[in-house]
Design a protein around this motif. Structure first.
Motif, short mmCIF file in Angstrom:
data_model
loop_
_atom_site.label_atom_id
_atom_site.label_comp_id
_atom_site.label_asym_id
_atom_site.label_seq_id
_atom_site.Cartn_x
_atom_site.Cartn_y
_atom_site.Cartn_z
N TYR A 19 0.82 -1.20 0.00
CA TYR A 19 0.00 0.00 0.00
C TYR A 19 0.87 1.26 0.00
O TYR A 19 0.52 2.26 -0.63
N ASP B 1 1.14 5.00 -2.23
CA ASP B 1 0.80 6.16 -1.41
C ASP B 1 -0.51 5.98 -0.66
O ASP B 1 -1.33 6.90 -0.57
N GLN B 2 -0.72 4.79 -0.13
CA GLN B 2 -1.93 4.47 0.62
C GLN B 2 -1.54 3.85 1.95
O GLN B 2 -0.38 3.48 2.15
N LEU C 298 -8.08 0.73 -5.91
CA LEU C 298 -7.45 0.13 -4.74
C LEU C 298 -7.94 -1.29 -4.47
O LEU C 298 -7.29 -2.05 -3.75
#
Length: 93
Positions: free
Chosen positions: A17, A21-22, A52
């Motif tokens: 992730y 950038d999560q 996602l």
């Protein structure tokens, strides 16, 4: 199950992730997968694809594999090594 196995494979999910950038959040993962599944199942092709949800599916593969190996009595470190090798993750374990 992701939370139950996070001590074994959480590092893989967090990295996956982070590359995008999560942040790995299990509650959001479940909602995204549910929403995307419903879009497909009900033919709502006009709905925007939830990008996602692909990361979620990849991480679920890790979880399922870890669950299977744990069921057969494989120790946590060897599970990490197996996932690392199977999915070509290149982590130093």
């Amino acid at each position: 199950m992701g939370k139950d196995y996070s001590d074994i494979i959480g590092v893989f999910g967090e990295h996956l992730y982070k590359l995008n950038d999560q942040v790995l959040k299990y509650t959001e993962m479940g909602q995204r997968l549910s929403d995307q599944r419903n879009h497909f199942a009900h033919g709502d092709l006009d709905k925007e694809f939830i990008g996602l949800s692909l990361l979620d599916l990849i991480y679920i593969e890790y979880v399922i594999y870890a669950m299977q190996l744990k069921y057969y009595g494989i120790d946590d470190n060897n599970i990490r090594k197996a996932i690392n090798e199977l999915f070509h993750l290149s982590f130093a374990i």
